[in-house]
Design a protein around this motif. Structure first.
Motif, PDB file in Angstrom:
ATOM      1  N   SER A 177       7.947  22.546  35.000  1.00 54.02           N
ATOM      2  CA  SER A 177       8.983  21.808  34.280  1.00 54.02           C
ATOM      3  C   SER A 177       8.468  20.430  33.873  1.00 54.02           C
ATOM      4  CB  SER A 177      10.216  21.646  35.167  1.00 54.02           C
ATOM      5  OG  SER A 177       9.902  20.813  36.285  1.00 54.02           O
ATOM      6  N   ARG A 178       9.316  19.686  33.141  1.00 50.16           N
ATOM      7  CA  ARG A 178       8.979  18.314  32.764  1.00 50.16           C
ATOM      8  C   ARG A 178       8.751  17.459  34.007  1.00 50.16           C
ATOM      9  NH1 ARG A 178       7.847  16.324  27.467  1.00 50.16           N
ATOM     10  NH2 ARG A 178       9.701  16.413  26.155  1.00 50.16           N
TER      11      ARG A 178
ATOM     12  N   LEU B  43       8.414  10.677  30.127  1.00 48.23           N
ATOM     13  CA  LEU B  43       8.989  11.856  29.483  1.00 48.23           C
ATOM     14  C   LEU B  43      10.501  11.900  29.656  1.00 48.23           C
ATOM     15  CD1 LEU B  43       6.357  14.631  30.325  1.00 48.23           C
ATOM     16  CD2 LEU B  43       6.600  13.301  28.228  1.00 48.23           C
ATOM     17  N   SER B  44      10.977  11.485  30.814  1.00 45.39           N
ATOM     18  CA  SER B  44      12.423  11.443  31.031  1.00 45.39           C
ATOM     19  C   SER B  44      13.063  10.396  30.119  1.00 45.39           C
ATOM     20  CB  SER B  44      12.734  11.118  32.497  1.00 45.39           C
ATOM     21  OG  SER B  44      12.235  12.128  33.354  1.00 45.39           O
TER      22      SER B  44
ATOM     23  N   GLY C 189      15.051   8.958  23.325  1.00 48.88           N
ATOM     24  CA  GLY C 189      14.283   9.307  22.140  1.00 48.88           C
ATOM     25  C   GLY C 189      12.959   8.562  22.059  1.00 48.88           C
ATOM     26  N   GLU C 190      12.060   9.102  21.215  1.00 48.86           N
ATOM     27  CA  GLU C 190      10.729   8.501  21.085  1.00 48.86           C
ATOM     28  C   GLU C 190      10.783   7.094  20.498  1.00 48.86           C
ATOM     29  OE1 GLU C 190      11.519  11.510  20.092  1.00 48.86           O
ATOM     30  OE2 GLU C 190      10.057  12.984  20.837  1.00 48.86           O
TER      31      GLU C 190
ATOM     32  N   THR D  87       1.620  15.850  24.368  1.00 41.74           N
ATOM     33  CA  THR D  87       2.976  16.315  24.664  1.00 41.74           C
ATOM     34  C   THR D  87       3.976  15.763  23.659  1.00 41.74           C
ATOM     35  OG1 THR D  87       2.422  16.396  27.015  1.00 41.74           O
ATOM     36  CG2 THR D  87       4.751  16.401  26.456  1.00 41.74           C
TER      37      THR D  87
ATOM     38  N   ASP E 191      13.228  11.890  26.680  1.00 40.05           N
ATOM     39  CA  ASP E 191      14.325  12.860  26.612  1.00 40.05           C
ATOM     40  C   ASP E 191      15.682  12.166  26.574  1.00 40.05           C
ATOM     41  OD1 ASP E 191      12.547  14.958  26.668  1.00 40.05           O
ATOM     42  OD2 ASP E 191      12.743  15.336  28.824  1.00 40.05           O
ATOM     43  N   GLY E 192      15.793  11.009  27.241  1.00 41.83           N
ATOM     44  CA  GLY E 192      17.074  10.326  27.338  1.00 41.83           C
ATOM     45  C   GLY E 192      17.425   9.482  26.130  1.00 41.83           C
TER      46      GLY E 192
ATOM     47  N   GLY F 202       5.804  17.938  20.482  1.00 39.92           N
ATOM     48  CA  GLY F 202       7.261  17.933  20.506  1.00 39.92           C
ATOM     49  C   GLY F 202       7.884  17.615  19.165  1.00 39.92           C
TER      50      GLY F 202
END
Length: 450
Positions: free
Chosen positions: A37-38, A395-396, A402-403, A266, A399-400, A270
């Motif tokens: 997983s992430r 990464l979290s 945005g880039e 990564t 995901d939360g 994505g």
């Protein structure tokens, strides 16, 4: 002798760069094999960084008790063991634990090797010799990304291959001298004099005796000091060195370079990049890192540590701001791949030639002899601790929020880094370690006063 010492320093730096950089491409293969997983990706990546925090602390104790030379031999042996254990790990959990062991060697090396080289080198050459370590980090990252981008090797072979340079490090250091500063501290003055005579070559006996007298005076100050080592870092006159050293270490990580080094494939896959294109982008970034380090290395002893950071850090911040804008406005697509990669390259060039370059060098220069192992350990622990936290959250965070906003957060950190260097970091080029310590004792360790 200094050339061989610089070579050993370069190998340890290469191991750091390779062992941390290889995970970028390897994560794609590891994910396929273990179906992780992430969170597990972040844990595997950060394992080496958690170990590095431990290694920095242990390394400082060993460097004080065993000497710099024997400590580096221990570090090289742990490099070999940790690398081989990683390459045969049967699961994601055991791989994470093996990377913690490998990280102890990385952390101890970053704490001990630059200090060892700085204590052997004459002031005029110290910058270049210490930075052979930093330059080799770039070479290690480049080789790691080339191996990953080739997609010709299994991740186990790619990781295990680092055992070869680790063994070479052990053999090279085996016949190197001990630091003359440490020898004086343990009352082996004749050995210190002999080592200085061999290191300085054509220097006259009078010059060697003058340098030896400076070292002996500082050792006498240390022995008369009421506190030393870790407690000594709390002394008022030492505190400016701790602030500068640990502050620089903090901002080298908050700059965003680890996000780019570890997670570029990564992030790019994505947003629609193919795996091959993402890995090729990583090669471009690693190549930029190395070239920028070469440029910085060529000018740092002329331009100065402080000025180099002040010139380059705004460029890194601007590149991250523009990257964030691309992602926020929805222009993060394969059609704008050239612009995304260009901005990543620009960021890498500015941060590698400036903040990253002076981070290791400053840490090897600013601490007084009585607290040098503890000071460099505190700096390494700050660096690796920050690195671990970031690697476990990047990464979290993406995901939360945005880039784009993530890039903006790191752009803000670069602005803070500029302000920190401007207000806190004095210029240290061309000054002996003893002279720097003298400015700390006299209260003149600040911009414009030294």
């Amino acid at each position: 002798m200094l050339v061989v010492t610089a070579l050993a320093s370069a190998i340890s730096g290469f191991l750091y760069g390779y062992d941390t950089g290889i995970i970028s491409g390897a994560l794609l293969q590891i994910g396929d094999e273990f179906d992780i997983s992430r969170v597990q990706e972040q844990t595997i990546t950060a394992g080496i960084l958690v170990g590095a925090v431990i290694g920095a602390f242990v390394g400082s104790r060993l460097a004080e008790r065993l000497g710099r030379h024997r400590t580096i031999l221990v570090v090289a042996a742990v490099f070999v063991a940790g690398t081989l254990l990683c390459s045969v790990a049967p699961s994601a959990t055991t791989l994470s634990l093996a990377r913690v062991l490998l990280g102890t060697a990385v952390g101890a090396a970053t704490q001990t090797v630059p200090m060892f080289v700085a204590e052997l080198a004459p002031p005029a050459q110290r910058g270049r010799l210490v930075l052979s370590f930093q330059l080799a980090i770039g070479a290690g990252i480049l080789v790691a990304t080339l191996v990953g981008a080739s997609q010709q090797f299994s991740w186990r072979l790619s990781i295990g291959a680092a055992a070869v340079p680790a063994a070479l490090l052990f053999l090279l250091v085996l016949k190197q001298p001990e630091s003359p500063r440490w020898l004086v501290k343990v009352d082996r003055v004749d050995e210190a004099r002999s080592t200085l005579q061999r290191l300085r070559g054509t220097a006259g006996a009078q010059d060697v005796e003058r340098e030896l007298d400076e070292i002996r005076d500082l050792v006498a100050h240390e022995q008369d000091a009421p506190v030393r080592g870790w407690p000594g870092l709390r002394q008022g006159w030492v505190r400016p060195a701790v602030v500068v050293g640990c502050g620089i270490a903090l901002f080298t990580q908050l700059s965003g370079i680890e996000m780019v080094v570890y997670y570029t494939p990564t992030i790019l896959t994505g947003v629609g990049f193919t795996r091959s294109d993402a890995l090729l982008a990583s090669v471009a970034l690693a190549s930029t890192y190395l070239v920028a380090q070469l440029v910085g290395l060529a000018v740092v002893d002329r331009v100065g540590r402080r000025r180099l950071a002040l010139v380059t850090t705004p460029g890194a911040a601007a590149a991250l701001l523009l990257l964030g804008a691309l992602f926020v406005t929805g222009r993060d697509s394969p059609g704008t791949a050239w612009l995304i990669v260009t901005l990543l390259v620009v960021f890498m060039a500015f941060t590698s030639a400036g903040l990253q370059l002076i981070g290791w060098l400053t840490g090897s220069e600013v601490y007084p002899l009585s607290v040098r192992p503890a000071g460099t350990a505190a700096q390494s622990m700050t660096l690796w601790g920050t690195n671990a936290v970031l690697s476990l959250t990047i990464l979290s965070m993406i995901d939360g929020i945005g880039e784009g906003p993530t890039f903006w957060v790191y752009a803000a950190f670069n602005v803070l880094a500029f302000l920190f260097v401007l207000r806190r970091v004095p210029e240290l080029k061309g000054r002996s370690l003893e002279d720097i310590e003298g400015s700390l004792r006299s209260g003149t360790f600040r911009p414009g006063a030294v």
